[in-house]
Design an enzyme around this catalytic site. Structure first.
Site, PDB file in Angstrom:
ATOM      1  N   CYS A  10     -10.175 -13.349  20.600  1.00  0.00           N
ATOM      2  CA  CYS A  10      -9.313 -12.307  20.143  1.00  0.00           C
ATOM      3  C   CYS A  10      -8.068 -11.902  20.937  1.00  0.00           C
ATOM      4  CB  CYS A  10     -10.164 -11.051  19.627  1.00  0.00           C
ATOM      5  SG  CYS A  10     -11.102 -10.208  21.115  1.00  0.00           S
ATOM      6  N   CYS A  45      -1.957  -0.128   9.741  1.00  0.00           N
ATOM      7  CA  CYS A  45      -1.314  -1.373   9.630  1.00  0.00           C
ATOM      8  C   CYS A  45       0.195  -1.267  10.154  1.00  0.00           C
ATOM      9  CB  CYS A  45      -1.247  -1.785   8.156  1.00  0.00           C
ATOM     10  SG  CYS A  45      -2.678  -1.948   7.195  1.00  0.00           S
ATOM     11  N   CYS A  99       0.874  -1.085  -0.087  1.00  0.00           N
ATOM     12  CA  CYS A  99       0.136  -0.034   0.096  1.00  0.00           C
ATOM     13  C   CYS A  99       0.841   1.287  -0.053  1.00  0.00           C
ATOM     14  CB  CYS A  99      -0.816  -0.096   1.303  1.00  0.00           C
ATOM     15  SG  CYS A  99      -2.093   1.427   1.344  1.00  0.00           S
ATOM     16  N   CYS A 150      -6.251   2.605  -0.163  1.00  0.00           N
ATOM     17  CA  CYS A 150      -6.098   1.608   1.012  1.00  0.00           C
ATOM     18  C   CYS A 150      -6.236  -0.067   0.432  1.00  0.00           C
ATOM     19  CB  CYS A 150      -7.114   1.773   2.139  1.00  0.00           C
ATOM     20  SG  CYS A 150      -6.812   0.693   3.522  1.00  0.00           S
ATOM     21  N   GLU A 159     -26.290 -12.869  25.386  1.00  0.00           N
ATOM     22  CA  GLU A 159     -25.631 -11.551  24.968  1.00  0.00           C
ATOM     23  C   GLU A 159     -26.250 -10.481  26.176  1.00  0.00           C
ATOM     24  OE1 GLU A 159     -23.621  -8.229  23.784  1.00  0.00           O
ATOM     25  OE2 GLU A 159     -23.212 -10.504  22.887  1.00  0.00           O
ATOM     26  N   ASP A 162     -17.552 -16.658  23.080  1.00  0.00           N
ATOM     27  CA  ASP A 162     -17.059 -15.843  22.106  1.00  0.00           C
ATOM     28  C   ASP A 162     -16.917 -14.328  22.822  1.00  0.00           C
ATOM     29  OD1 ASP A 162     -15.564 -14.320  20.121  1.00  0.00           O
ATOM     30  OD2 ASP A 162     -17.619 -14.092  18.922  1.00  0.00           O
ATOM     31  N   CYS A 218       0.526   5.988   7.243  1.00  0.00           N
ATOM     32  CA  CYS A 218      -0.769   5.663   7.820  1.00  0.00           C
ATOM     33  C   CYS A 218      -0.640   4.851   8.933  1.00  0.00           C
ATOM     34  CB  CYS A 218      -1.550   4.840   6.785  1.00  0.00           C
ATOM     35  SG  CYS A 218      -3.159   4.142   7.691  1.00  0.00           S
ATOM     36  N   PHE A 266     -22.128 -14.985  24.710  1.00  0.00           N
ATOM     37  CA  PHE A 266     -21.528 -13.726  24.217  1.00  0.00           C
ATOM     38  C   PHE A 266     -21.924 -13.729  22.657  1.00  0.00           C
ATOM     39  CE2 PHE A 266     -18.573 -14.447  27.738  1.00  0.00           C
ATOM     40  CZ  PHE A 266     -18.709 -13.192  28.332  1.00  0.00           C
TER      41      PHE A 266
END
Length: 408
Positions: free
Chosen positions: A363, A68, A59, A142, A289, A337, A65, A269
């Site tokens: 995550c 990333c 990119c 992008c 949730e 999750d 930027c 979740f």
């Protein structure tokens, strides 16, 4: 004063780390670099001896930027590094499990992004922040986001012109949907009659599916639909969504493999039904949730769909009121999750249950490993881990892990 350093490893945020420690952005292990040391940060970095894993960033915005962190590294290096982070987190808790590899989303597939927009003397500008700065960098080419998202940049600029204060900055969430862009802005002026009219005109001019201002829906011209299995769902403005279709598909495939032919599943979740709705093709699901609007969207999607088994939605704060073992005993499998903080309270309850199967989607490898140790200590087996990279060129990592009471 210019100093020289050898990069020993990458930190969890993607910076190169030299002895000290000294942190140097956009560097790789094995490289010799020089720069100006400011505290523990190396600035004005110059690569003296490049790594064999260094590549030309795809990119043209990569240097300026901050969106990333790892475009200067080869795909093979990034994949191995992310798998190593997961393995190291697991080993740090005294655990072991096969790492199945990594599924990486292609470039230009991010269907959701949060951009910043600010008024200027000549109009407005929108984009991502520069690294470690509040300076906005425009990103017309992008290579990260879905090209369908890029028309949202002039939308964000138009919103800043009509609704941002002179010194304020808008945060604008752009999401690709089945029927066009879904836009949710925060940080602007309080709404009044003239502002609502101006915002509605922006939605009309750019043919938006939906426009929300500080969670208030200003205009809905088309349903901002996301497809989960057989169901069409309209998530609330700014609601959580997996970053790429490919990443979501990889997570879902692993979850489906883990739960197998389970007839009764609890989805903890559950969000708007990323897993609940596809799983309902063959199982009854309790979707839990904490956000009432997400559960409402999930329920409406289920009711409009054809051929799905029963989904029961429950609004519950699983950090304060986790499902207890007596509530869990009626299920054959659980999907978990949680957000980045993990799910300590719910994991403790699962550890005390006799539930056979758990699909843990995470995550954050560190909080996952902490929770995994609790489950393994209670008799679960950590069967395998699948790493998923839907945040290409970033330090972000996701995974799915299989837990079973039966070693086989």
């Amino acid at each position: 004063m210019v100093t020289q350093h050898e990069i020993l490893r990458l930190g969890h945020q993607g910076d190169g780390v030299a002895a000290g420690p000294v942190y140097a952005p956009a560097t790789l292990p094995g490289e010799t670099v020089s720069g100006t040391l400011s505290g523990s940060q190396l600035t004005e970095v110059r690569i003296e001896t490049p790594s064999a894993d260094r590549v030309q960033p795809p990119c043209r915005h990569a240097k300026s930027c901050g969106g990333c962190q790892l475009q200067h590294a080869s795909d093979a290096f990034v994949s191995a590094w992310k798998q190593e982070i997961v393995a190291t987190a697991i080993e740090a808790q005294g655990l072991a499990a096969p790492i199945r590899g990594i599924v990486t989303s292609p470039a230009q597939t991010r269907r959701r992004a949060v951009v910043s927009a600010r008024r200027t003397k000549k109009g407005a500008m929108a984009g991502f922040h520069a690294r470690g700065s509040d300076v906005i960098i425009q990103i017309p080419d992008c290579q990260l986001v879905d090209p369908k998202l890029l028309p949202g940049l002039p939308v964000a600029e138009a919103l800043a012109v009509v609704g941002a204060s002179r010194k304020g900055e808008l945060s604008v969430t752009l999401t690709v949907t089945e029927n066009g862009l879904d836009v949710a802005a925060t940080g602007g002026k309080p709404t009044d009659g003239p502002l609502e009219i101006a915002l509605a005109q922006v939605a009309e001019r750019f043919d938006l599916a939906r426009l929300a201002w500080d969670a208030e829906v200003i205009a809905k011209r088309q349903p901002p639909v996301q497809r989960f299995g057989a169901a069409n769902v309209e998530p609330p403005p700014g609601a959580f969504l997996q970053a790429t279709p490919e990443g979501e598909a990889a997570l879902l495939a692993s979850v489906q493999e883990i739960v197998g032919d389970a007839a009764r599943i609890v989805d903890l979740f559950a969000g708007c039904g990323t897993f609940s709705l596809p799983l309902a093709a063959s199982a009854e699901v309790l979707a839990v949730e904490g956000d009432a609007e997400m559960i409402k969207a999930l329920d409406q999607g289920w009711r409009r769909a054809q051929g799905l088994k029963k989904i029961t939605g429950a609004v519950r704060d699983l950090f304060r009121r986790p499902l207890v073992p007596d509530e869990l005993r009626k299920f054959d499998a659980a999907v978990l999750d949680p957000p980045r903080a993990g799910a300590e309270a719910q994991v403790a309850a699962l550890a005390d249950s006799r539930l056979d199967l758990i699909a843990y989607v995470s995550c954050n490898p560190v909080t996952f490993a902490r929770d995994a140790r609790v489950l393994v200590s209670s008799g679960y087996h950590l069967t395998w881990v699948q790493v998923v990279d839907q945040f290409r060129w970033s330090s972000h990592i996701e995974l799915v892990a299989a837990f079973s009471r039966n070693e086989a």
